[in-house]
Design a protein around this motif. Structure first.
Motif, PDB file in Angstrom:
ATOM      1  N   ALA A  63       0.826  -1.207   0.000  1.00 41.04           N
ATOM      2  CA  ALA A  63       0.000   0.000   0.000  1.00 41.04           C
ATOM      3  C   ALA A  63       0.866   1.265   0.000  1.00 41.04           C
ATOM      4  CB  ALA A  63      -0.939   0.000   1.208  1.00 41.04           C
ATOM      5  N   GLU A  64       2.094   1.140   0.541  1.00 39.14           N
ATOM      6  CA  GLU A  64       3.015   2.292   0.528  1.00 39.14           C
ATOM      7  C   GLU A  64       3.752   2.421  -0.802  1.00 39.14           C
ATOM      8  OE1 GLU A  64       5.679   1.698   3.801  1.00 39.14           O
ATOM      9  OE2 GLU A  64       4.075   1.770   5.283  1.00 39.14           O
ATOM     10  N   ARG A  65       3.371   1.635  -1.796  1.00 40.82           N
ATOM     11  CA  ARG A  65       3.939   1.707  -3.144  1.00 40.82           C
ATOM     12  C   ARG A  65       5.373   1.193  -3.207  1.00 40.82           C
ATOM     13  NH1 ARG A  65       0.895   1.788  -6.917  1.00 40.82           N
ATOM     14  NH2 ARG A  65       2.071   3.174  -8.300  1.00 40.82           N
ATOM     15  N   ARG A  66       5.756   0.327  -2.279  1.00 39.81           N
ATOM     16  CA  ARG A  66       7.093  -0.252  -2.355  1.00 39.81           C
ATOM     17  C   ARG A  66       7.062  -1.504  -3.233  1.00 39.81           C
ATOM     18  NH1 ARG A  66       9.895   2.362   2.025  1.00 39.81           N
ATOM     19  NH2 ARG A  66       8.347   3.121   3.476  1.00 39.81           N
ATOM     20  N   VAL A  67       8.254  -1.956  -3.622  1.00 38.92           N
ATOM     21  CA  VAL A  67       8.370  -3.182  -4.413  1.00 38.92           C
ATOM     22  C   VAL A  67       8.982  -4.259  -3.511  1.00 38.92           C
ATOM     23  CG1 VAL A  67       9.357  -4.246  -6.462  1.00 38.92           C
ATOM     24  CG2 VAL A  67       8.786  -1.800  -6.467  1.00 38.92           C
ATOM     25  N   LEU A  68       8.285  -5.387  -3.375  1.00 37.15           N
ATOM     26  CA  LEU A  68       8.812  -6.490  -2.560  1.00 37.15           C
ATOM     27  C   LEU A  68       9.134  -7.675  -3.462  1.00 37.15           C
ATOM     28  CD1 LEU A  68       7.442  -4.773  -0.307  1.00 37.15           C
ATOM     29  CD2 LEU A  68       6.847  -6.940   0.793  1.00 37.15           C
ATOM     30  N   LEU A  69      10.310  -8.261  -3.279  1.00 32.15           N
ATOM     31  CA  LEU A  69      10.617  -9.543  -3.914  1.00 32.15           C
ATOM     32  C   LEU A  69      10.817 -10.553  -2.797  1.00 32.15           C
ATOM     33  CD1 LEU A  69      12.027  -7.346  -6.075  1.00 32.15           C
ATOM     34  CD2 LEU A  69      12.586  -9.519  -7.174  1.00 32.15           C
ATOM     35  N   VAL A  70      10.047 -11.646  -2.838  1.00 29.69           N
ATOM     36  CA  VAL A  70      10.069 -12.602  -1.742  1.00 29.69           C
ATOM     37  C   VAL A  70      10.448 -13.982  -2.273  1.00 29.69           C
ATOM     38  CG1 VAL A  70       8.770 -13.540   0.190  1.00 29.69           C
ATOM     39  CG2 VAL A  70       8.168 -11.289  -0.727  1.00 29.69           C
ATOM     40  N   ALA A  71      11.622 -14.469  -1.897  1.00 28.99           N
ATOM     41  CA  ALA A  71      11.984 -15.837  -2.251  1.00 28.99           C
ATOM     42  C   ALA A  71      11.168 -16.772  -1.374  1.00 28.99           C
ATOM     43  CB  ALA A  71      13.476 -16.066  -2.014  1.00 28.99           C
ATOM     44  N   THR A  72      10.552 -17.765  -1.988  1.00 30.37           N
ATOM     45  CA  THR A  72       9.690 -18.647  -1.202  1.00 30.37           C
ATOM     46  C   THR A  72       9.613 -20.030  -1.833  1.00 30.37           C
ATOM     47  OG1 THR A  72       7.457 -18.919  -0.311  1.00 30.37           O
ATOM     48  CG2 THR A  72       7.639 -17.844  -2.441  1.00 30.37           C
ATOM     49  N   HIS A  73       9.169 -21.001  -1.024  1.00 30.26           N
ATOM     50  CA  HIS A  73       8.905 -22.341  -1.536  1.00 30.26           C
ATOM     51  C   HIS A  73       7.404 -22.597  -1.596  1.00 30.26           C
ATOM     52  CE1 HIS A  73      12.849 -24.247  -1.788  1.00 30.26           C
ATOM     53  NE2 HIS A  73      13.190 -23.502  -0.771  1.00 30.26           N
ATOM     54  N   ASP A  74       6.629 -21.597  -1.178  1.00 29.33           N
ATOM     55  CA  ASP A  74       5.196 -21.816  -1.002  1.00 29.33           C
ATOM     56  C   ASP A  74       4.426 -21.316  -2.227  1.00 29.33           C
ATOM     57  OD1 ASP A  74       2.556 -21.841  -0.272  1.00 29.33           O
ATOM     58  OD2 ASP A  74       2.979 -21.330   1.817  1.00 29.33           O
ATOM     59  N   VAL A  75       4.039 -22.258  -3.067  1.00 33.81           N
ATOM     60  CA  VAL A  75       3.362 -21.911  -4.317  1.00 33.81           C
ATOM     61  C   VAL A  75       1.998 -21.291  -4.043  1.00 33.81           C
ATOM     62  CG1 VAL A  75       2.448 -22.825  -6.472  1.00 33.81           C
ATOM     63  CG2 VAL A  75       4.610 -23.693  -5.577  1.00 33.81           C
ATOM     64  N   GLU A  76       1.308 -21.785  -3.011  1.00 35.46           N
ATOM     65  CA  GLU A  76      -0.022 -21.250  -2.681  1.00 35.46           C
ATOM     66  C   GLU A  76       0.057 -19.775  -2.320  1.00 35.46           C
ATOM     67  OE1 GLU A  76      -2.989 -22.511  -3.288  1.00 35.46           O
ATOM     68  OE2 GLU A  76      -1.628 -23.925  -4.272  1.00 35.46           O
ATOM     69  N   GLN A  77       1.108 -19.434  -1.566  1.00 34.74           N
ATOM     70  CA  GLN A  77       1.306 -18.051  -1.171  1.00 34.74           C
ATOM     71  C   GLN A  77       1.551 -17.179  -2.406  1.00 34.74           C
ATOM     72  OE1 GLN A  77       4.665 -17.845   1.402  1.00 34.74           O
ATOM     73  NE2 GLN A  77       3.329 -16.944   2.911  1.00 34.74           N
ATOM     74  N   ALA A  78       2.370 -17.708  -3.297  1.00 33.65           N
ATOM     75  CA  ALA A  78       2.709 -16.962  -4.510  1.00 33.65           C
ATOM     76  C   ALA A  78       1.450 -16.609  -5.296  1.00 33.65           C
ATOM     77  CB  ALA A  78       3.677 -17.774  -5.368  1.00 33.65           C
ATOM     78  N   ARG A  79       0.453 -17.470  -5.224  1.00 35.23           N
ATOM     79  CA  ARG A  79      -0.791 -17.211  -5.956  1.00 35.23           C
ATOM     80  C   ARG A  79      -1.482 -15.938  -5.492  1.00 35.23           C
ATOM     81  NH1 ARG A  79      -2.021 -21.531  -9.062  1.00 35.23           N
ATOM     82  NH2 ARG A  79      -1.285 -23.500  -8.210  1.00 35.23           N
ATOM     83  N   ARG A  80      -1.261 -15.578  -4.222  1.00 42.11           N
ATOM     84  CA  ARG A  80      -1.958 -14.411  -3.682  1.00 42.11           C
ATOM     85  C   ARG A  80      -1.222 -13.107  -3.970  1.00 42.11           C
ATOM     86  NH1 ARG A  80      -1.738 -14.648   1.610  1.00 42.11           N
ATOM     87  NH2 ARG A  80      -0.667 -16.593   1.892  1.00 42.11           N
TER      88      ARG A  80
END
Lengths: 276, 247
Positions: B179-196
């Protein structure tokens, strides 16, 4: 009681010895905390032991001991770096071989028949033989180390606490690790005149280890370590005067005794783990 | 002002010249987005982050970012025996803007407390960092990134092995940062999370796919991303990447 504390320092000899340990303690104490946090205590021991040939050659040539110490430290650093890099040996083994070789070389030089008998001084220091000039040298070197540590405080902390994120927070770990080793070398040069190259490591490592056992946070650990190094210096000199034992060795033993006492202080983590 | 806050074009590189760990990475990210970086261990997730931090020894191609990115490492890469409390760690986020001879600014101290509060750890400010749980430590490291106040934040598996309370709190902070207009890159193993989230980058030594989750997260793409590590659940609609590495 007051006499027991003050009488020993009425003579110029003991006053200069006291000034020397106080000056050196200001650098050795805080430096020791960093050396331990960086897990470089082996380097501390290596540098001080491997500089012996430099000290002996200076003593043989009648050159200033400071010059020998600087030359010895540089030679030691190069030998340790080269030996540590040799893949056939592996880091620790290479360093151990280099130190032992240099220390042996120093002993051979010092024990040759045509040498003035000064090996003891070089190995165990000569606090009571400190001159005004020695004090100035020690003050410049130790003061420089203390100021550099204070200025580098945050970068040193970032580099060791969180190596992966340190660059994004403003510190290059490899650079600061090297800087710490350089400061360790300077501090060793500053302290070796008084404590000797076998004992100097005690005043660097023991107060730092005691402080880290007791202090919950870094600034407290650094201050406590400086205070403990100072206390070890004073206690060592008192013991040396009253019981007529070697001054440098007494200081080193006092530092180690303070470390032993710190083991009986309740763990530093106690006030923080109030979770249960 | 021209264009996007994060532009990566034809990025390749590795830890020594001539030994690329990662090839063919190109993507553009807009302000206010969360991007999942998916891939097997050794697939190049951390390497991509190091390239974006300009720390990769051998690197080709273009990486253009607004500002200096904040980086949140995995908490097990920090030294737990280091004598600091949670607030001390958060304050490290202000080090790069404080000259060596100065004390940290009052404003930064107040901001650090506010950042701890945002991750739900206001009460833990004086607790030893090493004595906190893994999830709490992860939140402290995220608070440190908040204090850095960077437009781009890179997070290395921030949700691996954290407790449910921490995970919920971290999720909420991600939404605030978006909401603060930042860019986040998140390394993850959770495909379900990535969907959101908003975008997905799939890496397996090279970029397998990039785009919106609905387009990218197909069984075919996941299969070429994860290879044998992939377990496809009933119906083929749900896929779970198995995390083999142990901490």
């Amino acid at each position: 009681m007051l006499d027991w504390l003050l009488d020993p320092f009425s003579g110029a000899l003991m006053q200069r010895a006291l000034a020397e340990v106080l000056i050196v303690a200001v650098a050795c104490g805080p430096l020791g905390v960093w050396v331990l946090l960086y897990r470089q205590s082996y380097a501390a021991e290596s540098i001080s032991h491997a500089m012996l040939p430099g000290l002996v050659i200076a003593a043989l040539a009648g050159a200033p001991l400071l010059l020998g110490a600087v030359g010895g430290v540089i030679a030691a650093a190069v030998a340790i770096a080269l030996a540590g890099r040799d893949e056939r040996l592996g880091g620790d083994v290479g360093v151990a071989v280099a130190i032992t070789a240099l220390f042996g070389l120093g002993a051979v030089l010092a024990l040759s028949p045509d040498v003035p008998a000064r090996l003891g001084e070089l190995l165990f220091g000569d606090l009571l033989g400190v001159t005004g000039g020695d004090l100035v040298e020690a003050a410049v070197l130790a003061g420089g180390v203390a100021v550099a540590l204070a200025l580098a405080h945050r970068r040193l902390a970032l580099s060791v606490f969180d190596r992966a994120a340190a660059p994004s927070l403003g510190a290059r770990p490899a650079r600061w690790e090297l800087a710490l080793l350089a400061l360790l070398a300077v501090c060793t040069v500053a302290a070796v005149r008084g404590l000797g190259n076998l004992l100097v490591v005690a005043l660097i490592l023991a107060p730092g280890a005691a402080a880290l056992n007791v202090a919950p946070r870094l600034p407290a650990a650094l201050a406590l370590s400086a205070a403990l190094a100072t206390l070890a210096g004073v206690l060592g000199l008192l013991a040396s005067y009253h019981w007529e034992v070697a001054a440098g060795a007494s200081v080193a033993l006092a530092a180690v005794a303070l470390f032993a006492l710190s083991l009986f202080v309740p763990s530093r983590t106690a006030p923080f783990d109030t979770q249960a | 002002m021209s264009g996007s806050p994060v532009v990566v074009e034809g990025l390749a590189g590795g830890y020594a010249a001539g030994a690329d760990v990662l090839r063919g990475v190109s993507f553009t990210l807009e302000a206010g987005t969360i991007t999942a970086v998916l891939g097997p261990n050794g697939g190049g997730k951390t390497t991509l982050f190091r390239a974006m931090l300009a720390e990769l020894p051998a690197q080709r191609g273009v990486v253009r970012l607004v500002g200096r990115p904040a980086y949140v490492p995995q908490t097990d890469r920090t030294r737990l025996d280091f004598p600091v409390n949670a607030l001390d760690v958060v304050l490290m986020g202000a080090y790069s803007r404080t000259p060596s001879w100065r004390r940290l600014a009052r404003a930064d101290r107040d901001a650090a407390r506010a950042c701890l509060d945002r991750v739900g750890l206001a009460d833990a400010a004086r607790r030893r960092f090493g004595a906190l749980s893994g999830g709490q430590r992860q939140r402290v490291l995220i608070a440190r990134a908040l204090l850095q106040d960077s437009p781009v934040v890179l997070l290395d598996e921030p949700l691996s092995g954290v407790d449910a309370v921490s995970a919920a709190r971290i999720d909420a902070v991600f939404d605030e940062l978006r909401a603060e207009r930042r860019v986040l890159l998140v390394a993850t193993h959770d495909v379900e999370q990535a969907r959101r989230w908003d975008r997905v980058v799939c890496l397996n030594g090279e970029q397998v796919a990039f785009g919106a989750p609905a387009e990218v997260l197909t069984t075919a793409v996941l299969r070429s991303t994860y290879g044998a590590e992939l377990v496809v659940l009933a119906g083929g609609e749900r896929a779970v990447a198995v995390d083999h590495h142990s901490h």
